[in-house]
Write a protein that holds these residues in place. Structure first.
Motif, PDB file in Angstrom:
ATOM      1  N   PHE A 118       1.639  -8.933   2.439  1.00 35.06           N
ATOM      2  CA  PHE A 118       3.033  -8.500   2.374  1.00 35.06           C
ATOM      3  C   PHE A 118       3.102  -6.985   2.182  1.00 35.06           C
ATOM      4  O   PHE A 118       3.883  -6.308   2.847  1.00 35.06           O
ATOM      5  CB  PHE A 118       3.757  -9.215   1.223  1.00 35.06           C
ATOM      6  CG  PHE A 118       5.156  -8.724   1.013  1.00 35.06           C
ATOM      7  CD1 PHE A 118       6.190  -9.165   1.824  1.00 35.06           C
ATOM      8  CD2 PHE A 118       5.448  -7.791   0.020  1.00 35.06           C
ATOM      9  CE1 PHE A 118       7.487  -8.698   1.637  1.00 35.06           C
ATOM     10  CE2 PHE A 118       6.733  -7.328  -0.170  1.00 35.06           C
ATOM     11  CZ  PHE A 118       7.757  -7.789   0.644  1.00 35.06           C
ATOM     12  N   THR A 119       2.296  -6.467   1.272  1.00 34.46           N
ATOM     13  CA  THR A 119       2.284  -5.023   1.005  1.00 34.46           C
ATOM     14  C   THR A 119       1.920  -4.253   2.268  1.00 34.46           C
ATOM     15  O   THR A 119       2.556  -3.248   2.602  1.00 34.46           O
ATOM     16  CB  THR A 119       1.290  -4.698  -0.132  1.00 34.46           C
ATOM     17  OG1 THR A 119       1.632  -5.484  -1.273  1.00 34.46           O
ATOM     18  CG2 THR A 119       1.317  -3.232  -0.492  1.00 34.46           C
ATOM     19  N   LEU A 135      10.028 -10.738  -5.488  1.00 36.72           N
ATOM     20  CA  LEU A 135       9.429  -9.410  -5.398  1.00 36.72           C
ATOM     21  C   LEU A 135       8.082  -9.377  -6.105  1.00 36.72           C
ATOM     22  O   LEU A 135       7.111  -8.838  -5.576  1.00 36.72           O
ATOM     23  CB  LEU A 135      10.370  -8.358  -5.981  1.00 36.72           C
ATOM     24  CG  LEU A 135       9.907  -6.912  -5.873  1.00 36.72           C
ATOM     25  CD1 LEU A 135       9.728  -6.515  -4.407  1.00 36.72           C
ATOM     26  CD2 LEU A 135      10.898  -5.994  -6.545  1.00 36.72           C
ATOM     27  N   ALA A 167       5.686 -11.195  -3.934  1.00 32.98           N
ATOM     28  CA  ALA A 167       5.379 -10.427  -2.734  1.00 32.98           C
ATOM     29  C   ALA A 167       4.473  -9.244  -3.039  1.00 32.98           C
ATOM     30  O   ALA A 167       3.552  -8.942  -2.275  1.00 32.98           O
ATOM     31  CB  ALA A 167       6.671  -9.948  -2.083  1.00 32.98           C
ATOM     32  N   LEU A 169       2.292  -5.258   5.428  1.00 39.74           N
ATOM     33  CA  LEU A 169       3.388  -5.373   6.392  1.00 39.74           C
ATOM     34  C   LEU A 169       4.568  -4.472   6.022  1.00 39.74           C
ATOM     35  O   LEU A 169       5.192  -3.861   6.896  1.00 39.74           O
ATOM     36  CB  LEU A 169       3.843  -6.826   6.513  1.00 39.74           C
ATOM     37  CG  LEU A 169       2.848  -7.778   7.189  1.00 39.74           C
ATOM     38  CD1 LEU A 169       3.348  -9.221   7.094  1.00 39.74           C
ATOM     39  CD2 LEU A 169       2.637  -7.383   8.633  1.00 39.74           C
ATOM     40  N   MET A 170       4.886  -4.399   4.740  1.00 35.99           N
ATOM     41  CA  MET A 170       5.986  -3.531   4.298  1.00 35.99           C
ATOM     42  C   MET A 170       5.668  -2.071   4.595  1.00 35.99           C
ATOM     43  O   MET A 170       6.527  -1.323   5.064  1.00 35.99           O
ATOM     44  CB  MET A 170       6.269  -3.725   2.802  1.00 35.99           C
ATOM     45  CG  MET A 170       6.948  -5.032   2.472  1.00 35.99           C
ATOM     46  SD  MET A 170       8.515  -5.270   3.356  1.00 35.99           S
ATOM     47  CE  MET A 170       9.484  -3.963   2.650  1.00 35.99           C
ATOM     48  N   ARG A 171       4.448  -1.643   4.321  1.00 35.80           N
ATOM     49  CA  ARG A 171       4.051  -0.252   4.616  1.00 35.80           C
ATOM     50  C   ARG A 171       4.119   0.015   6.113  1.00 35.80           C
ATOM     51  O   ARG A 171       4.557   1.073   6.543  1.00 35.80           O
ATOM     52  CB  ARG A 171       2.649   0.021   4.086  1.00 35.80           C
ATOM     53  CG  ARG A 171       2.621   0.203   2.604  1.00 35.80           C
ATOM     54  CD  ARG A 171       1.259   0.668   2.135  1.00 35.80           C
ATOM     55  NE  ARG A 171       1.237   0.697   0.680  1.00 35.80           N
ATOM     56  CZ  ARG A 171       0.194   0.370  -0.052  1.00 35.80           C
ATOM     57  NH1 ARG A 171      -0.941   0.015   0.529  1.00 35.80           N
ATOM     58  NH2 ARG A 171       0.259   0.409  -1.360  1.00 35.80           N
ATOM     59  N   GLU A 172       3.704  -0.956   6.896  1.00 32.35           N
ATOM     60  CA  GLU A 172       3.743  -0.802   8.356  1.00 32.35           C
ATOM     61  C   GLU A 172       5.188  -0.663   8.835  1.00 32.35           C
ATOM     62  O   GLU A 172       5.501   0.186   9.671  1.00 32.35           O
ATOM     63  CB  GLU A 172       3.061  -2.000   9.019  1.00 32.35           C
ATOM     64  CG  GLU A 172       2.915  -1.851  10.520  1.00 32.35           C
ATOM     65  CD  GLU A 172       2.172  -3.018  11.138  1.00 32.35           C
ATOM     66  OE1 GLU A 172       2.630  -3.506  12.177  1.00 32.35           O
ATOM     67  OE2 GLU A 172       1.145  -3.436  10.571  1.00 32.35           O
ATOM     68  N   GLN A 173       6.091  -1.493   8.300  1.00 32.42           N
ATOM     69  CA  GLN A 173       7.500  -1.409   8.683  1.00 32.42           C
ATOM     70  C   GLN A 173       8.110  -0.078   8.248  1.00 32.42           C
ATOM     71  O   GLN A 173       8.901   0.514   8.984  1.00 32.42           O
ATOM     72  CB  GLN A 173       8.290  -2.570   8.086  1.00 32.42           C
ATOM     73  CG  GLN A 173       8.070  -3.867   8.809  1.00 32.42           C
ATOM     74  CD  GLN A 173       8.942  -4.986   8.265  1.00 32.42           C
ATOM     75  OE1 GLN A 173       9.430  -4.928   7.144  1.00 32.42           O
ATOM     76  NE2 GLN A 173       9.133  -6.019   9.070  1.00 32.42           N
ATOM     77  N   GLN A 174       7.755   0.385   7.065  1.00 29.94           N
ATOM     78  CA  GLN A 174       8.268   1.679   6.600  1.00 29.94           C
ATOM     79  C   GLN A 174       7.775   2.807   7.507  1.00 29.94           C
ATOM     80  O   GLN A 174       8.540   3.702   7.848  1.00 29.94           O
ATOM     81  CB  GLN A 174       7.854   1.939   5.158  1.00 29.94           C
ATOM     82  CG  GLN A 174       8.616   1.104   4.160  1.00 29.94           C
ATOM     83  CD  GLN A 174       8.131   1.318   2.730  1.00 29.94           C
ATOM     84  OE1 GLN A 174       7.043   1.821   2.496  1.00 29.94           O
ATOM     85  NE2 GLN A 174       8.952   0.911   1.782  1.00 29.94           N
TER      86      GLN A 174
END
Length: 183
Positions: free
Chosen positions: A109-110, A100, A103, A112-117
């Motif tokens: 990574f940050t 974590l 990442a 991509l995570m925001r995009e997935q959320q």
């Protein structure tokens, strides 16, 4: 001092009389040999499951029952340690923390995570209002299905079914999106 015994309210019937009589003793015996409480609970369950499968022991004398239970507990603990040797334990918390940290220091990574959320929130907003509400109560407020059922005036089984259906729909939407992105 509160007992460490994990099964204080075991139901009383013919199949659990043995457990009621010797459960705490066998658990404490196993707990003294196994580091994790959860593993001791699992092994205790295995011991008494074996006892239920061995009907003659249920009708043996008390001393025979106790000797048999201790022998089975000893064997189950040995089996536990043999499995541990073959499958080394990795402390997931430390690995998860390091991954974590790594990442979070990675801008890609940050992003991509925001995009997935964002995609997840979009997909959830496309679900019917009741499914959205149930997902919010279950995962946002950590309520159990029975509690949610009372709130939305549905049975626990109906709530479980709605949760399952919602998750399947979300999974299908993400899978479709991934396929479209690959194409």
């Amino acid at each position: 001092m509160q007992s460490e015994y994990p099964f204080p309210d075991a139901p009383i019937d013919a199949g659990t009389a043995l457990f009621d009589q010797y459960g705490e003793l066998i658990f404490m015996h196993i707990r003294a040999q196994v580091q994790l409480r959860e593993d001791a609970e699992d092994i205790t369950t295995e011991v008494f499951t074996a006892a239920l499968e061995n009907q003659p022991i249920l009708h043996a004398t008390r001393s025979e029952q106790l000797a048999w239970l201790r022998r089975v507990a000893r064997n189950k603990v040995i089996d536990y340690y043999r499995r541990q040797k073959r499958r080394p334990v990795v402390v997931l918390d430390s690995i998860a923390d390091s991954l974590l940290d790594e990442a979070l220091n990675n801008p890609e990574f940050t992003f991509l995570m925001r995009e997935q959320q964002t995609q997840l929130h979009q997909h959830i907003s496309e679900l019917p209002p009741l499914q959205q509400h149930i997902l919010r109560l279950r995962y946002g407020h950590s309520l159990r299905c029975a509690e949610i059922g009372q709130m939305v005036e549905k049975s626990e089984a109906a709530v479980r079914q709605l949760l399952s259906r919602s998750i399947r729909q979300l999974r299908a939407r993400f899978t479709t999106l991934e396929k479209e992105e690959r194409a």
